[in-house]
Design a protein around this motif. Structure first.
Motif, mmCIF file in Angstrom:
data_model
loop_
_atom_site.group_PDB
_atom_site.id
_atom_site.type_symbol
_atom_site.label_atom_id
_atom_site.label_comp_id
_atom_site.label_asym_id
_atom_site.label_seq_id
_atom_site.Cartn_x
_atom_site.Cartn_y
_atom_site.Cartn_z
ATOM 1 N N ARG A 169 0.890 -1.139 0.054
ATOM 2 C CA ARG A 169 -0.023 0.036 -0.014
ATOM 3 C C ARG A 169 0.847 1.386 -0.149
ATOM 4 N NH1 ARG A 169 -4.258 -2.463 4.396
ATOM 5 N NH2 ARG A 169 -5.238 -4.095 2.878
ATOM 6 N N ALA A 170 1.889 1.384 0.532
ATOM 7 C CA ALA A 170 2.800 2.490 0.582
ATOM 8 C C ALA A 170 3.296 2.785 -0.712
ATOM 9 C CB ALA A 170 4.119 2.448 1.650
ATOM 10 N N GLY A 171 3.570 1.676 -1.622
ATOM 11 C CA GLY A 171 4.159 1.733 -3.012
ATOM 12 C C GLY A 171 3.255 2.472 -3.706
ATOM 13 N N ILE A 172 1.892 1.913 -3.530
ATOM 14 C CA ILE A 172 1.012 2.518 -4.406
ATOM 15 C C ILE A 172 0.731 3.898 -4.236
ATOM 16 C CG2 ILE A 172 -2.005 2.403 -4.393
ATOM 17 C CD1 ILE A 172 -1.691 -0.450 -3.964
ATOM 18 N N GLU A 173 0.681 4.366 -2.839
ATOM 19 C CA GLU A 173 0.615 5.844 -2.678
ATOM 20 C C GLU A 173 1.785 6.574 -3.069
ATOM 21 O OE1 GLU A 173 -1.943 7.666 -0.612
ATOM 22 O OE2 GLU A 173 -2.795 6.281 -1.954
ATOM 23 N N VAL A 174 3.062 6.080 -3.141
ATOM 24 C CA VAL A 174 4.054 6.527 -3.791
ATOM 25 C C VAL A 174 4.073 6.814 -5.258
ATOM 26 C CG1 VAL A 174 6.555 6.307 -4.286
ATOM 27 C CG2 VAL A 174 5.824 5.694 -1.952
ATOM 28 N N ASP A 175 3.097 5.951 -5.811
ATOM 29 C CA ASP A 175 3.183 6.194 -7.327
ATOM 30 C C ASP A 175 2.185 7.222 -7.451
ATOM 31 O OD1 ASP A 175 4.770 3.975 -7.709
ATOM 32 O OD2 ASP A 175 3.368 2.467 -8.167
ATOM 33 N N ARG A 176 0.848 7.281 -6.681
ATOM 34 C CA ARG A 176 -0.014 8.308 -6.938
ATOM 35 C C ARG A 176 0.473 9.637 -6.622
ATOM 36 N NH1 ARG A 176 -4.063 10.815 -4.109
ATOM 37 N NH2 ARG A 176 -3.251 10.036 -2.005
ATOM 38 N N LEU A 177 1.123 9.778 -5.566
ATOM 39 C CA LEU A 177 1.638 11.126 -5.411
ATOM 40 C C LEU A 177 2.681 11.474 -6.212
ATOM 41 C CD1 LEU A 177 1.532 10.790 -1.387
ATOM 42 C CD2 LEU A 177 -0.254 11.946 -2.674
ATOM 43 N N THR A 178 3.683 10.627 -6.584
ATOM 44 C CA THR A 178 4.776 11.133 -7.480
ATOM 45 C C THR A 178 4.037 11.656 -8.731
ATOM 46 O OG1 THR A 178 6.309 9.496 -6.350
ATOM 47 C CG2 THR A 178 6.628 10.407 -8.628
ATOM 48 N N ARG A 179 3.033 10.949 -9.265
ATOM 49 C CA ARG A 179 2.357 11.418 -10.456
ATOM 50 C C ARG A 179 1.926 12.876 -10.345
ATOM 51 N NH1 ARG A 179 0.888 5.647 -10.699
ATOM 52 N NH2 ARG A 179 -1.267 6.365 -10.002
ATOM 53 N N ALA A 180 1.194 12.774 -9.332
ATOM 54 C CA ALA A 180 0.386 13.981 -9.017
ATOM 55 C C ALA A 180 1.340 15.033 -8.860
ATOM 56 C CB ALA A 180 -0.468 13.999 -7.639
ATOM 57 N N ARG A 181 2.529 14.963 -8.268
ATOM 58 C CA ARG A 181 3.758 15.931 -8.175
ATOM 59 C C ARG A 181 4.172 16.344 -9.612
ATOM 60 N NH1 ARG A 181 8.596 14.935 -4.429
ATOM 61 N NH2 ARG A 181 9.147 13.324 -6.130
ATOM 62 N N GLU A 182 4.518 15.511 -10.245
ATOM 63 C CA GLU A 182 5.087 15.818 -11.509
ATOM 64 C C GLU A 182 3.760 16.496 -12.480
ATOM 65 O OE1 GLU A 182 5.994 11.818 -12.998
ATOM 66 O OE2 GLU A 182 7.727 11.707 -12.043
ATOM 67 N N LEU A 183 2.522 16.079 -12.252
ATOM 68 C CA LEU A 183 1.648 16.704 -12.944
ATOM 69 C C LEU A 183 1.284 18.335 -12.455
ATOM 70 C CD1 LEU A 183 -0.845 16.821 -15.042
ATOM 71 C CD2 LEU A 183 -2.131 15.759 -13.508
ATOM 72 N N ARG A 184 1.411 18.444 -11.276
ATOM 73 C CA ARG A 184 1.341 19.798 -10.760
ATOM 74 C C ARG A 184 2.242 20.506 -11.175
ATOM 75 N NH1 ARG A 184 -0.687 19.609 -4.318
ATOM 76 N NH2 ARG A 184 -1.962 17.936 -4.543
ATOM 77 N N LEU A 185 3.596 20.001 -11.272
ATOM 78 C CA LEU A 185 4.852 21.084 -11.529
ATOM 79 C C LEU A 185 4.702 21.368 -13.208
ATOM 80 C CD1 LEU A 185 7.661 19.309 -9.621
ATOM 81 C CD2 LEU A 185 6.851 21.306 -9.159
ATOM 82 N N MET A 186 4.318 20.369 -13.894
ATOM 83 C CA MET A 186 4.006 20.562 -15.320
ATOM 84 C C MET A 186 3.159 21.640 -15.490
ATOM 85 S SD MET A 186 2.743 18.049 -18.617
ATOM 86 C CE MET A 186 1.031 18.301 -17.978
ATOM 87 N N ILE A 187 1.778 21.595 -14.669
ATOM 88 C CA ILE A 187 0.860 22.435 -14.971
ATOM 89 C C ILE A 187 1.476 23.963 -14.506
ATOM 90 C CG2 ILE A 187 -1.245 23.720 -14.042
ATOM 91 C CD1 ILE A 187 -2.263 20.486 -13.813
ATOM 92 N N ASN A 188 2.096 24.002 -13.492
ATOM 93 C CA ASN A 188 2.835 25.282 -13.141
ATOM 94 C C ASN A 188 3.725 26.012 -14.099
ATOM 95 O OD1 ASN A 188 1.756 25.132 -10.520
ATOM 96 N ND2 ASN A 188 3.245 24.302 -9.524
ATOM 97 N N ARG A 189 4.391 25.095 -14.838
ATOM 98 C CA ARG A 189 5.486 25.609 -15.850
ATOM 99 C C ARG A 189 4.462 26.012 -16.913
ATOM 100 N NH1 ARG A 189 8.165 20.735 -14.486
ATOM 101 N NH2 ARG A 189 7.416 19.812 -16.522
ATOM 102 N N LYS A 190 3.454 25.258 -17.613
ATOM 103 C CA LYS A 190 3.147 25.425 -18.768
ATOM 104 C C LYS A 190 1.612 25.856 -18.872
ATOM 105 C CE LYS A 190 4.321 22.284 -21.904
ATOM 106 N NZ LYS A 190 4.515 20.805 -22.692
ATOM 107 N N TYR A 191 0.792 25.584 -17.885
ATOM 108 C CA TYR A 191 -0.554 25.503 -18.115
ATOM 109 C C TYR A 191 -1.143 26.389 -17.164
ATOM 110 C CZ TYR A 191 0.267 21.959 -21.444
ATOM 111 O OH TYR A 191 0.678 21.012 -22.417
#
Length: 388
Positions: free
Chosen positions: A337-359
Motif C-alpha cells: 500500500r505504501a508503494g501505491i501511494e508513492v506512485d499516486r503522489l509522485t504522478r500528482a507532483r509531476e503533473l502539478r509541476l508541469m501545470i505550473n510551468r506550462k498551463y
C-alpha cells in the motif's frame, strides 16, 4: 477499513444514490449536524451496504457565539464554558443526556460531546464525557478527539490509554490545524505519531477530515479509516472555524455565481493531481485538451461518458473517485500500500509541476507541492526503518 464521507446539508440524495451501488472502499458516513433528520434515506442506504452511520454533534463549536443548532436540546443559550463543565458533574450529565437524545435513531453509534483539547484539563473533560455517554447509551459509542497539533505525542499516548480504560474502542482523531497543501514533513510525522499512539492503545482510529494525509495514514497503517467532506473538508482548522462563525454571514454574489458567497461550495477533485480545486479553476483545467485526461483521469459513473464529468457533477465524481482510490489501496496486500501511494503522489507532483510551468492560468494560483513532498519523504523514511 476505508473512507468516511462527512455529509453537508444538501448531500443526502447524492450519497443515497451513490451508496445504492454498494461501492467498495467506503466504511462510514457522518450525517450533517443541522440536517441529519432529513438524511434518513442516505443512512438506510449506508446500512444496507454495511456502512456505518455516525452523527457529528459539533459541540466543540459551541464554546463561542455564532454557531446555532436550532431544535437540538444541547444548543446553549450562551456558549459552553469548559472550565465550568469540568467542575460541575451535573452539567456534564445533562450535556451527555441531551447530546444522546439529539442523535437520530438510525445511527449505528453515538458520538459523545467533545471540546477542543488544548491541555490536560480539556482532555480529561472529554474522557469523562465519553465514559458517561458509554454508560448512558451502551457499547455502540465512537468518540471524537479534536487535538491541537502542538499536543505532545507522549501526552496523546496517555490520553489514548485513558480513552481505552474508559471503555472506548473506536475514535475519530482530528488534528488542528492540519491538512491542505502546505504542510512540512515535521508536522506530518508528528500527526502520524499521534494517530499511531491511539492505534497502539488498542483503538480503531479514523484520521478525521484529512485528505491526502489521511489516505497515506491509512496506507501506512497509522489509522484504520480517514474522513473527508464531499468536495471539501479535507483539512481541520478549529481556530479558523471559530473565527468564521463569529463573523456575519456573507451575502450571495450579485451575479448569482456559485463562488464566493452563501457558504462553502464543493470543489472539483482532480485525481491525476490528487487535488481539490475551486469549480472555476477545475473547469479551466478540464477544458484544456492538452491536460484534461491527465488531470481528470476518471472513467467512473457519469465520468465514463464525458471527460468533463468531474465539472458536470463535482459531488458525484468526488464520491466515486475518492472511494475508488481507497478500494484500490485496500484490495492490495498491506505491504504494497505504501508503494501505491508513492506512485499516486509522485504522478500528482509531476503533473502539478508541469501545470505550473506550462498551463497555469493567468489569474490562477501556482499548484503547491509541499505536502506531497512531505508525505513522500515520510513514506520513504518509514519504509527504510521497516527494512533496516
Amino acid at each position: 477499513m476505508g473512507i468516511e464521507f462527512r455529509l453537508g446539508g444538501q448531500d443526502h440524495k447524492k450519497v443515497e444514490d451513490f451508496l445504492a451501488g454498494h461501492p467498495g472502499g467506503v466504511s462510514a458516513i457522518v450525517l450533517d449536524t443541522k440536517a441529519a433528520k432529513h438524511q434518513q434515506a442516505a443512512a438506510e442506504a449506508a446500512r444496507e451496504g454495511d456502512v456505518a452511520v455516525y452523527f457529528d454533534p459539533a459541540t466543540e463549536r459551541l464554546t463561542a457565539p455564532g454557531f446555532d443548532l436550532p431544535g437540538l436540546a444541547y444548543n446553549p443559550p450562551v456558549p459552553y464554558d469548559v472550565d465550568q463543565l469540568a467542575r460541575d458533574h451535573r452539567a456534564r450529565a445533562t450535556l451527555v443526556a441531551e447530546v444522546v437524545e439529539a442523535h437520530p435513531a438510525f445511527v449505528t453509534a453515538v458520538t459523545p460531546p467533545h471540546f477542543f483539547v488544548r491541555d490536560e484539563r480539556t482532555a480529561n473533560l472529554n474522557v469523562d464525557l465519553a465514559e458517561r455517554t458509554l454508560h448512558e447509551h451502551g457499547p455502540a459509542v465512537r468518540a471524537t478527539v479534536v487535538l491541537t497539533s502542538r499536543f505532545p505525542v507522549a501526552s496523546a499516548a496517555e490520553l489514548a490509554r485513558e480513552y481505552y480504560r474508559a471503555g472506548m474502542r473506536v475514535v475519530e482523531v482530528r488534528i488542528s490545524p492540519l491538512g491542505g497543501e502546505d504542510e512540512g514533513v515535521r508536522k506530518v510525522r508528528s500527526a502520524f505519531a499521534v494517530l499511531q499512539a491511539f492505534s497502539d492503545a488498542g483503538l480503531t482510529v479514523t484520521a478525521g477530515l484529512s485528505g491526502n494525509i489521511g489516505q497515506v495514514a491509512l496506507a501506512l497503517g497509522h489509522a484504520g479509516h480517514y474522513s473527508v467532506g464531499i468536495g471539501m473538508r479535507e483539512r481541520v482548522d478549529h481556530a479558523a472555524a471559530i473565527s468564521r462563525q463569529k463573523q456575519p454571514p456573507k451575502p450571495p454574489p450579485a451575479d448569482g455565481s456559485p463562488e464566493g458567497g452563501g457558504g462553502p461550495i464543493a470543489g472539483i477533485y482532480l485525481p491525476g493531481a490528487a487535488l481539490t480545486v475551486s469549480r472555476k479553476i477545475g473547469a479551466g483545467y478540464l477544458s484544456n485538451t492538452d491536460i484534461r485526461t491527465r488531470v481528470g483521469g476518471c472513467r467512473l459513473g457519469a465520468c465514463g461518458s464525458s471527460v468533463n464529468g468531474p465539472a458536470n457533477d463535482p459531488r458525484g465524481h468526488y464520491l466515486h473517485a475518492r472511494a475508488a482510490e481507497v478500494d484500490k489501496l485496500l484490495t492490495a496486500p498491506a505491504p504494497w500500500r505504501a508503494g501505491i501511494e508513492v506512485d499516486r503522489l509522485t504522478r500528482a507532483r509531476e503533473l502539478r509541476l508541469m501545470i505550473n510551468r506550462k498551463y497555469r492560468a493567468e489569474d490562477g494560483p501556482e499548484l503547491p507541492v509541499r505536502t506531497i513532498n512531505s508525505l513522500l519523504e515520510d513514506i520513504a523514511t518509514e519504509r527504510e526503518q521497516k527494512t533496516a
